[in-house]
Design a protein around this motif. Sequence first.
Motif, mmCIF file in Angstrom:
data_model
loop_
_atom_site.group_PDB
_atom_site.id
_atom_site.type_symbol
_atom_site.label_atom_id
_atom_site.label_comp_id
_atom_site.label_asym_id
_atom_site.label_seq_id
_atom_site.Cartn_x
_atom_site.Cartn_y
_atom_site.Cartn_z
ATOM 1 N N LEU A 151 33.257 53.672 57.353
ATOM 2 C CA LEU A 151 32.918 54.314 56.080
ATOM 3 C C LEU A 151 33.087 53.327 54.923
ATOM 4 O O LEU A 151 32.260 53.285 54.010
ATOM 5 C CB LEU A 151 33.805 55.541 55.865
ATOM 6 N N LEU A 152 34.148 52.525 54.969
ATOM 7 C CA LEU A 152 34.374 51.524 53.921
ATOM 8 C C LEU A 152 33.237 50.506 53.891
ATOM 9 O O LEU A 152 32.675 50.215 52.825
ATOM 10 C CB LEU A 152 35.705 50.811 54.168
ATOM 11 N N VAL A 153 32.891 49.960 55.049
ATOM 12 C CA VAL A 153 31.815 48.970 55.124
ATOM 13 C C VAL A 153 30.495 49.589 54.669
ATOM 14 O O VAL A 153 29.696 48.958 53.955
ATOM 15 C CB VAL A 153 31.691 48.403 56.555
ATOM 16 N N PHE A 161 23.356 57.550 60.629
ATOM 17 C CA PHE A 161 24.047 56.754 61.651
ATOM 18 C C PHE A 161 25.492 57.219 61.828
ATOM 19 O O PHE A 161 25.986 57.352 62.952
ATOM 20 C CB PHE A 161 23.999 55.276 61.245
ATOM 21 N N TYR A 162 26.164 57.527 60.724
ATOM 22 C CA TYR A 162 27.595 57.811 60.752
ATOM 23 C C TYR A 162 27.928 59.094 61.511
ATOM 24 O O TYR A 162 29.026 59.222 62.071
ATOM 25 C CB TYR A 162 28.114 57.892 59.319
ATOM 26 N N TYR A 163 26.984 60.043 61.541
ATOM 27 C CA TYR A 163 27.275 61.295 62.256
ATOM 28 C C TYR A 163 27.548 61.034 63.729
ATOM 29 O O TYR A 163 28.315 61.769 64.384
ATOM 30 C CB TYR A 163 26.131 62.305 62.072
ATOM 31 N N MET A 164 26.944 59.975 64.287
ATOM 32 C CA MET A 164 27.182 59.650 65.692
ATOM 33 C C MET A 164 28.580 59.081 65.906
ATOM 34 O O MET A 164 29.140 59.193 66.998
ATOM 35 C CB MET A 164 26.119 58.663 66.188
ATOM 36 N N ILE A 165 29.146 58.499 64.854
ATOM 37 C CA ILE A 165 30.498 57.952 64.950
ATOM 38 C C ILE A 165 31.528 59.076 64.921
ATOM 39 O O ILE A 165 32.470 59.096 65.721
ATOM 40 C CB ILE A 165 30.762 56.957 63.802
ATOM 41 N N ILE A 166 31.356 60.033 64.007
ATOM 42 C CA ILE A 166 32.382 61.058 63.791
ATOM 43 C C ILE A 166 32.134 62.342 64.584
ATOM 44 O O ILE A 166 32.734 63.378 64.302
ATOM 45 C CB ILE A 166 32.533 61.364 62.284
#
Length: 473
Positions: A300-302, A343-348
């Motif tokens: 999230l920071l990056v 993209f981030y939804y796949m991480i969390i």
Amino acid sequence: MFKHIKRLGADSLLYAFMNVGTKLIAFIMLPIYTRLLSGTAEYGMLDYIDRVTSMLMFLVIFGTDSALAYYYFEAKDKKLKEYYVRTVMMFRLVILAVIALVFFVGGDWLSELVLRESGYTNLLLISIGTLFFDTILTLILTVLRYEFFTKRVVFFTVLKMLLIAAVSYVMLITIWPSMTGIFVARILSVGFVALLLFKYVIKYARPYFNKEMLIEILKYSAPLVPASLSFWVIINANTILLKNLGSASDAGIYAAAIKFGTLITLLTTGVQMAWRPFSMSLKDKENNGAIFSKIYMAILLVGTLGIMIVATIMPWVIKVLDKDFWEAYQYVALFSAATFLNFYYMIISLGIFFTKKTKYISYAFGIAAVINVILNLVLIPEFSIWGAVTAYLVSYIVAIIYIFNRSQKLFYVPVSGMKMIIQFSWAIASVIGIVYIQESSTISDFNIIYVWLFYLIGLFVVGIHKDLLSKVA
């Protein structure tokens, strides 16, 4: 064991190269199209027709890609595998034939109904012709991927994009300096690649009908259609409604901005491909939640840092396009934010995938698609492009909050959802501040430094440094 790991690594690297290569080719062609076509309206119509074609492709595929992936590997007999491929090929070509017939009979009336302008019937028919070759190529390359002919898949995919780019450029500067040249270049290029794969075309495009097999495939694929449709709506509804509620010129500027915004996938694709096997390898490890929480916050920071950089540099980067498109720069960072969330939804979403509750992904993006359409209808008439941008970003925010909450209930990761929301919102506020300064003729661009300080201070206020630097017990 090592042999399989080596193959996975090599194949992943090749597919990553393919993805970056095709996106770079498309990006290189963007300024060429904007300079050689006659303004934002023509480019907007080009993008609009492409989105209509993507909808037709969705109808042609109808979820059979996932069904084929399942049954192809379930089948142990090579002949049975071939029958499954030919059944899917036949289904897709029959659907495409029906679509072609409808557009051929409908003619100018249907063209005006779909595009809101007359005189584009021939371009629609050429697009459907390109779709014919693309339908065959897509399935053949899918089979080659299943058989681990990775180099062939990468070669022919990149070749197709290179041919389309090169032939389009030649057409635009010689025979057809308009959209017609681009569409003719596409059908010639895709047809040529299909000719190079002629032995596979003969093998898999031969008619084959097995009622039971077709029903089996459709039973598997049909439930997946709503999720795919939701994704398509979120991605394409904005442009379509902007074209109909605003203007083709607005749609052209919007299309240019979103293409720049999605370039962030050049950085996220590698992580995306590696994340699923990496996370699964830690699924049963002790204290994995603490490790995942750090990764959540680090990515999230990056991501927010990247969005801030995009907002800062876009007024200069956008100048690779024709000057009629320069105003698109102000929307790019927010598009990048939405692309990052996609993209981030796949991480969390670890809990959803660990417990195989993937229906929640469909629920999330189904809700997001409805919200996206409603916001577009309400905001575009009043705020034009900004309304479409807002609808696009908000729909992804709703989807990712829903997915995170569901995932946490299924597999808890010790991370603060509120802290993540505050950090992302802080970054969005900072981006809006940067764009406001860039658009204001009375405020010096030097003040962007203060916005960056505001963003960096915010990181310490929410305590992200504590999350990243704390030791894993």
